[in-house]
Design a protein around this motif. Structure first.
Motif, PDB file in Angstrom:
ATOM      1  N   THR A  72       0.845  -1.176   0.000  1.00 16.62           N
ATOM      2  CA  THR A  72       0.000   0.000   0.000  1.00 16.62           C
ATOM      3  C   THR A  72       0.888   1.235   0.000  1.00 16.62           C
ATOM      4  OG1 THR A  72      -1.754  -1.132   1.207  1.00 16.62           O
ATOM      5  CG2 THR A  72      -1.781   1.268   1.248  1.00 16.62           C
ATOM      6  N   LEU A  75      -1.455   7.973  -1.772  1.00 12.58           N
ATOM      7  CA  LEU A  75      -2.198   8.355  -2.972  1.00 12.58           C
ATOM      8  C   LEU A  75      -1.336   9.206  -3.904  1.00 12.58           C
ATOM      9  CD1 LEU A  75      -5.720   9.155  -1.482  1.00 12.58           C
ATOM     10  CD2 LEU A  75      -4.967   7.080  -2.686  1.00 12.58           C
ATOM     11  N   ALA A  78       1.022   6.867  -5.749  1.00 15.37           N
ATOM     12  CA  ALA A  78       0.213   6.116  -6.704  1.00 15.37           C
ATOM     13  C   ALA A  78      -0.109   6.970  -7.930  1.00 15.37           C
ATOM     14  CB  ALA A  78      -1.069   5.631  -6.039  1.00 15.37           C
ATOM     15  N   GLU A  79      -0.439   8.245  -7.729  1.00 17.97           N
ATOM     16  CA  GLU A  79      -0.726   9.130  -8.861  1.00 17.97           C
ATOM     17  C   GLU A  79       0.500   9.315  -9.737  1.00 17.97           C
ATOM     18  OE1 GLU A  79      -3.345  10.922 -10.318  1.00 17.97           O
ATOM     19  OE2 GLU A  79      -4.391   9.362  -9.207  1.00 17.97           O
ATOM     20  N   ARG A  82       1.010   6.152 -11.652  1.00 15.26           N
ATOM     21  CA  ARG A  82      -0.040   6.048 -12.676  1.00 15.26           C
ATOM     22  C   ARG A  82       0.297   6.930 -13.881  1.00 15.26           C
ATOM     23  NH1 ARG A  82      -3.846   6.852  -9.533  1.00 15.26           N
ATOM     24  NH2 ARG A  82      -4.353   4.662  -9.164  1.00 15.26           N
ATOM     25  N   ASP A 138      -2.865  -1.589  -8.531  1.00 14.34           N
ATOM     26  CA  ASP A 138      -4.235  -2.059  -8.331  1.00 14.34           C
ATOM     27  C   ASP A 138      -5.018  -1.035  -7.522  1.00 14.34           C
ATOM     28  OD1 ASP A 138      -4.093  -4.532  -9.635  1.00 14.34           O
ATOM     29  OD2 ASP A 138      -3.083  -5.431  -7.914  1.00 14.34           O
ATOM     30  N   GLY A 139      -6.216  -0.727  -8.000  1.00  9.34           N
ATOM     31  CA  GLY A 139      -7.050   0.204  -7.261  1.00  9.34           C
ATOM     32  C   GLY A 139      -6.382   1.556  -7.134  1.00  9.34           C
ATOM     33  N   ASP A 140      -6.573   2.162  -5.970  1.00 15.61           N
ATOM     34  CA  ASP A 140      -6.031   3.499  -5.753  1.00 15.61           C
ATOM     35  C   ASP A 140      -4.606   3.493  -5.222  1.00 15.61           C
ATOM     36  OD1 ASP A 140      -8.346   4.753  -6.597  1.00 15.61           O
ATOM     37  OD2 ASP A 140      -9.227   4.762  -4.584  1.00 15.61           O
ATOM     38  N   ASP A 141      -4.186   2.404  -4.564  1.00 12.84           N
ATOM     39  CA  ASP A 141      -2.931   2.536  -3.820  1.00 12.84           C
ATOM     40  C   ASP A 141      -2.168   1.234  -3.597  1.00 12.84           C
ATOM     41  OD1 ASP A 141      -4.658   1.301  -2.071  1.00 12.84           O
ATOM     42  OD2 ASP A 141      -4.469   2.791  -0.474  1.00 12.84           O
ATOM     43  N   ARG A 142      -2.401   0.205  -4.403  1.00  9.83           N
ATOM     44  CA  ARG A 142      -1.677  -1.061  -4.219  1.00  9.83           C
ATOM     45  C   ARG A 142      -0.689  -1.238  -5.358  1.00  9.83           C
ATOM     46  NH1 ARG A 142      -1.345  -3.673   0.351  1.00  9.83           N
ATOM     47  NH2 ARG A 142      -1.569  -5.748  -0.557  1.00  9.83           N
TER      48      ARG A 142
END
Length: 311
Positions: A72, A75, A78-79, A82, A138-142
């Motif tokens: 995890t 955010l 993660a952004e 991404r 994966d998802g927002d933060d994995r």
């Protein structure tokens, strides 16, 4: 240093050094300049702590040793990941975040301000870089990193920061703003009368041009002439071909692209340097205005490059 500069410096403008490049913020209301600078500084500080490859306390550095296991992450990180994966997909892998190990082995293993200090001998990592498709968010933060993959988000993080800081200034202060971080420049909010005037130039002896950008537009310049160093008797630079893990052979001194956001502009410019002569067709298909400078300093413009207002 790659230069994309607003003209001129006045009471609406602040500039300072960050990430060994020039940061600049310009606002349409001079009374909000100090607040705008604070917001930009907060944004660059947060991004640095999230994804610097050169800080042992960064969140990205602390992921070391967890390859193959989902973690995890914040955010923000993660952004940033991404954005890097989106750039890899849009460029068919010409721009990839999986070049961290290759850059380390080429000697770019510390902050640029310390590159003059003695470092490890260069070890050429000949061969293809790990696939960006193996980096899974994966998802927002994995986030899952395969064994052996060291992320370098430098090809997109600076542009992402320019976009994010400009949006935040416009949203929080209600002003028009231009944020420049080296060769990455983003605007947000209402622009000045006549648009944003921007000087585009890479090195001081390169051809320059001044253009007008509409409010909300972005522009980025990538170069094979900036961020160069010598190691082991070789001159190296930071634009690396993922197919070979070696610095690209310069078909262009610099490439500049205007786009709706800075990440898109930077993705196209970096990919163009990697693609070499094939970049012209790719840029034409993108539809984004582009300016390419050859090794002999000839200029090629594509897709209705913005109207020239000075030279």
């Amino acid at each position: 240093m790659t230069l994309v500069e607003t003209l001129p410096v006045d009471r609406t403008t602040a500039q300072w050094e960050v990430w060994t490049t020039l940061a600049r913020v310009v606002v349409t209301d001079p009374s909000r300049l100090a607040e705008a600078r604070r917001i930009v500084t907060e944004t660059t500080d947060a991004v640095d702590l999230a994804c610097s490859r050169f800080r042992p306390d960064s969140e990205l550095s602390r992921l070391a040793g967890h390859h193959g296991r989902a973690r995890t992450v914040s955010l923000l990180l993660a952004e940033l990941v991404r954005a890097a994966l989106t750039a890899a997909r849009l460029s068919d892998g010409a721009v990839t975040p999986t070049l961290g190990t290759a850059l380390d082995q080429l000697g770019y293993d510390r902050d640029w301000s310390r590159m003059g200090a003695p470092g490890r001998p260069v070890r050429l990592m000949v061969g293809r870089a790990p696939s960006w498709r193996d980096v899974v968010l994966d998802g927002d933060d994995r986030l899952t990193l395969p064994a052996g993959v060291v992320l370098d988000l430098g090809s997109t993080a600076k542009a992402w920061t320019a976009d994010a800081a400009a949006r935040r200034v416009a949203d929080e202060l209600g002003v028009g703003v231009l944020v420049g971080l080296g060769g990455d420049l983003a605007t947000a909010g209402p622009g000045p009368v006549g648009g944003w005037r921007v000087l585009v130039r890479d090195q001081p002896d390169d051809p320059s041009t001044a253009v007008t950008l509409p409010a909300g537009a972005a522009i980025a310049t990538s170069s094979t002439r900036s961020r160069r160093w010598r190691s082991g008797g070789r001159e190296l630079h930071h634009i690396v071909d993922p197919q070979t893990c070696l610095p690209v052979e310069p078909a262009w001194r610099s490439v500049t692209v205007a786009a709706p956001d800075c990440v898109t502009a930077n993705t196209l410019t970096t990919a163009a340097l990697v693609l070499g002569s094939d970049a012209v067709a790719r840029l034409r298909r993108s539809g984004m205005p582009a300016r390419l400078v050859t090794p002999s300093r000839e200029v090629l413009t594509l897709n209705d490059w913005p109207t020239e207002v000075a030279s």
